[in-house]
Write an enzyme that holds these catalytic residues in place. Structure first.
Site, PDB file in Angstrom:
ATOM      1  N   GLY A  67       0.613  -1.196   0.044  1.00 13.89           N
ATOM      2  CA  GLY A  67       0.044  -0.255   0.070  1.00 13.89           C
ATOM      3  C   GLY A  67       0.721   1.283   0.065  1.00 13.89           C
ATOM      4  O   GLY A  67       2.113   1.211  -0.375  1.00 13.89           O
ATOM      5  N   CYS A  68       0.340   2.309   0.614  1.00 11.08           N
ATOM      6  CA  CYS A  68       1.023   3.410   0.457  1.00 11.08           C
ATOM      7  C   CYS A  68       2.164   3.510   1.287  1.00 11.08           C
ATOM      8  O   CYS A  68       2.283   2.991   2.421  1.00 11.08           O
ATOM      9  CB  CYS A  68      -0.082   4.537   1.152  1.00 11.08           C
ATOM     10  SG  CYS A  68       1.041   6.280   1.317  1.00 11.08           S
ATOM     11  N   PHE A  69       3.391   4.051   0.637  1.00 15.13           N
ATOM     12  CA  PHE A  69       4.501   3.926   1.617  1.00 15.13           C
ATOM     13  C   PHE A  69       4.946   4.665   2.864  1.00 15.13           C
ATOM     14  O   PHE A  69       5.636   4.302   3.386  1.00 15.13           O
ATOM     15  CB  PHE A  69       5.857   4.077   0.420  1.00 15.13           C
ATOM     16  CG  PHE A  69       5.837   5.153  -0.240  1.00 15.13           C
ATOM     17  CD1 PHE A  69       5.171   6.385  -0.326  1.00 15.13           C
ATOM     18  CD2 PHE A  69       6.604   5.016  -1.465  1.00 15.13           C
ATOM     19  CE1 PHE A  69       5.090   7.384  -1.164  1.00 15.13           C
ATOM     20  CE2 PHE A  69       6.601   5.912  -2.577  1.00 15.13           C
ATOM     21  CZ  PHE A  69       5.549   7.249  -2.342  1.00 15.13           C
TER      22      PHE A  69
END
Length: 245
Positions: A67-69
């Site tokens: 997902g979003c880092f």
């Protein structure tokens, strides 16, 4: 969803510190650092891996996508034995390793985090346990929480054959134990190069603790790390920009 996410996240860079919404959430953001809270994704208590690397002094790297880092980086920056956790892109070509381009979902890249760690302090298997338990949800295919697209896939980018074997063994172990309500969809990719993301993405969780996306999706992950893995938790994060300066 992806276009909206890109627009919202880019827009956050300019007004995160001054936005009224961020100010209103300041108290709530501080509270999230202290106690676990209701969030987009719950942590899952899982057993440690049966197969792991030998604890030995030195420096190794691991690359995870989930997902979003922002959140993945934020979690691993608080793990003891980790000397650096860098947000970036893995899976595609160097020329495409640009945030706006990766956001199209057509580059082969995944938002990922490259972790540099000392296996005498934290092993690859322990990093995997944190990855599967609190850093993301490994049952979501090509999306993670509010973010959708192949750039948000759940993927382990194995650096060598040993990491690949440990990851394969652990996925099989967790699947057999049925610790998740749905099947694990995490893939394992090899031979892929990691490219660091733009500076404005580095340390984003630490620098923007009151930004609504961080408050709801990511700060609870750090709180869960502290609660579920107290022996691995470090109160002070290792920051990329501080190291580069």
């Amino acid at each position: 969803m992806t276009d909206n996410k890109i627009s919202n996240r880019n827009r956050s860079i300019g007004f995160a510190k001054g936005a009224l919404a961020a100010l209103a959430l300041a108290t709530a953001g501080a509270a999230f650092w202290l106690t676990p809270a209701v969030s987009a994704e719950d942590a899952v208590v899982i057993p440690p891996p049966a197969l792991d690397e030998k604890a030995a002094a030195g420096s190794e790297k691991a690359v995870f996508a989930g997902g979003c880092f922002w959140g993945v980086q934020g979690v691993f920056q608080h793990v003891k034995g980790v000397s650096e956790a860098v947000s970036g892109y893995t899976g595609g070509a160097k020329d495409d390793a640009v945030y706006e381009t990766v956001g199209t979902g057509r580059t082969g890249h995944a938002e990922s985090v490259e972790i540099t760690y000392d296996p005498s302090k934290v092993t690859y298997g322990q990093l995997l346990q944190v990855y599967f338990s609190v850093a993301h949800n490994p049952t979501q295919l090509n999306y993670q929480g509010p973010d959708s697209g192949t750039q948000y896939r759940s993927t382990i980018f194995a650096e060598n054959d040993d990491q690949k074997k440990i990851a394969q063994s652990y996925i099989a172990q967790l699947g057999k134990a049925k610790v998740f309500s749905e099947p694990i969809v995490t893939t394992i990719e090899t031979g892929k190069t990691f490219y660091p993301a733009e500076n404005y993405h580095q340390d984003f969780l630490t620098l923007n603790p009151t930004y609504p996306y961080i408050v709801y999706n990511d700060l609870p992950k750090v709180a869960n790390l502290k609660q579920l893995f107290p022996a691995l938790y470090s109160e002070k994060p290792v920051l990329v920009l501080a190291a580069s300066n």
